[in-house]
Design an enzyme around this catalytic site. Structure first.
Site, mmCIF file in Angstrom:
data_model
loop_
_atom_site.group_PDB
_atom_site.id
_atom_site.type_symbol
_atom_site.label_atom_id
_atom_site.label_comp_id
_atom_site.label_asym_id
_atom_site.label_seq_id
_atom_site.Cartn_x
_atom_site.Cartn_y
_atom_site.Cartn_z
ATOM 1 C CE LYS A 1 44.351 40.206 28.196
ATOM 2 N NZ LYS A 1 44.555 40.635 29.351
ATOM 3 N NE ARG B 1 40.305 41.478 32.439
ATOM 4 C CZ ARG B 1 41.473 41.530 32.952
ATOM 5 N NH1 ARG B 1 42.106 42.114 31.694
ATOM 6 N NH2 ARG B 1 42.113 40.600 33.181
ATOM 7 N NE ARG C 1 51.295 34.165 34.120
ATOM 8 C CZ ARG C 1 50.286 35.241 33.307
ATOM 9 N NH1 ARG C 1 50.472 35.499 32.228
ATOM 10 N NH2 ARG C 1 48.988 35.797 33.761
ATOM 11 N NE ARG D 1 49.957 37.480 36.956
ATOM 12 C CZ ARG D 1 49.441 37.859 36.098
ATOM 13 N NH1 ARG D 1 49.991 38.326 34.223
ATOM 14 N NH2 ARG D 1 48.081 38.141 35.529
ATOM 15 N NE ARG E 1 43.700 35.653 36.129
ATOM 16 C CZ ARG E 1 44.863 35.428 35.597
ATOM 17 N NH1 ARG E 1 45.701 34.529 36.124
ATOM 18 N NH2 ARG E 1 45.672 36.366 34.740
HETATM 19 P P1 AMP Z 1 45.061 40.793 33.599
HETATM 20 O O1 AMP Z 1 47.199 41.247 34.131
HETATM 21 O O2 AMP Z 1 44.887 41.999 32.779
HETATM 22 O O3 AMP Z 1 44.704 39.645 33.320
HETATM 23 O O4 AMP Z 1 44.909 41.764 34.866
HETATM 24 C C1 AMP Z 1 44.920 41.162 36.448
HETATM 25 C C2 AMP Z 1 43.320 41.667 37.043
HETATM 26 O O5 AMP Z 1 43.963 42.473 37.312
HETATM 27 C C3 AMP Z 1 42.378 40.883 36.806
HETATM 28 O O6 AMP Z 1 42.301 39.229 37.188
HETATM 29 C C4 AMP Z 1 41.436 42.187 38.156
HETATM 30 O O7 AMP Z 1 41.334 41.304 38.540
HETATM 31 C C5 AMP Z 1 42.151 43.164 37.950
HETATM 32 N N1 AMP Z 1 41.837 43.599 35.762
HETATM 33 C C6 AMP Z 1 42.803 44.292 35.105
HETATM 34 N N2 AMP Z 1 41.573 45.213 34.299
HETATM 35 C C7 AMP Z 1 40.806 44.683 34.830
HETATM 36 C C8 AMP Z 1 39.783 45.924 34.322
HETATM 37 N N3 AMP Z 1 39.806 46.405 33.061
HETATM 38 N N4 AMP Z 1 38.499 45.570 35.288
HETATM 39 C C9 AMP Z 1 38.442 44.938 36.301
HETATM 40 N N5 AMP Z 1 39.534 44.283 36.929
HETATM 41 C C10 AMP Z 1 40.543 44.570 36.203
#
Ligand code: AMP
Length: 190
Positions: A13, A88, A127, A133, A144
């Site tokens: 993404k 989300r 990754r 990370r 996740r």
């Molecule tokens: P991502 O990089 O989009 O996978 O996001 C990494 C982490 O950030 C997620 O696993 C959540 O803990 C937090 N996060 C990102 N976007 C959201 C969202 N829209 N609502 C809540 N937590 C988020």
């Protein structure tokens, strides 16, 4: 142009969001990136966010919705944006709808990037080795994925019912997937 990109963890993404945003000349706004940027801050809120991210859970809606509303009100986001990783869950869908209604704006399309969960778990573990990370370990990845299935997947039928969903196969080379996305979006928005 106001776009969303939705997809399970590891589908690419973030990478695709930057390319699409550039293609359409709008800022890519990633909640994951915004939360990761808080890492360096040593405040109670930053520590709370860090802990939640490391577990693979979602940051509470009231924090996330406020951060996004603030970001969308900045001058560079007035003419459009691509939101990566937000909304989300269904509560965030409502919050975004309200923020947009306040401005008389609406979403033009929602890109759903798809891939098999097995492929994604393997990608994320790889990754983890390369980037290190903190939320790319086996336990957090499983969490996740579960959060995605339970909280985020229901969004897709909401946007499908609104006629906004553009589904794109997320498996392939970066450029190949990018080509599929822009072709599908151009067809949708024509
Ligand atoms: P991502 O990089 O989009 O996978 O996001 C990494 C982490 O950030 C997620 O696993 C959540 O803990 C937090 N996060 C990102 N976007 C959201 C969202 N829209 N609502 C809540 N937590 C988020």
């Amino acid at each position: 142009m106001r776009l969303l990109i939705v997809g399970p963890p590891g589908v690419g993404k973030g990478t695709q969001a930057k390319g699409i945003a550039e293609h359409y000349g709008v800022p890519a706004i990633s909640t994951g990136d915004m939360f990761r940027a808080m890492k360096s801050a040593d405040t109670p809120l930053a520590r709370q966010v860090q802990q939640i991210m490391n577990s693979g859970a979602l940051v509470p809606d009231e924090i996330t919705d406020a951060i996004v509303a603030d970001r969308l009100s900045q001058p560079d986001a007035r003419g459009g944006w691509l939101l990566d990783g937000y909304p989300r869950n269904l509560g965030q869908v409502d919050a975004l709808d309200q923020a947009l209604a306040g401005e008389g704006a609406s979403i033009d399309a929602v890109v759903s990037l798809t891939a098999d969960e097995d492929v994604l778990v393997a990608r994320l573990l790889q990754r983890a080795e390369i980037e290190g990370r903190a939320d790319d370990n086996a336990e957090t990845i499983a969490n996740r994925m579960r959060v995605y299935r339970e909280a985020t997947d229901p969004l897709l039928s909401v946007y499908r019912d609104r006629g906004l969903l553009v589904e794109v196969d997320g498996v392939g080379e970066i450029a190949e997937v990018a080509g599929r996305i822009t072709a599908a979006l151009d067809a949708k928005l024509a």
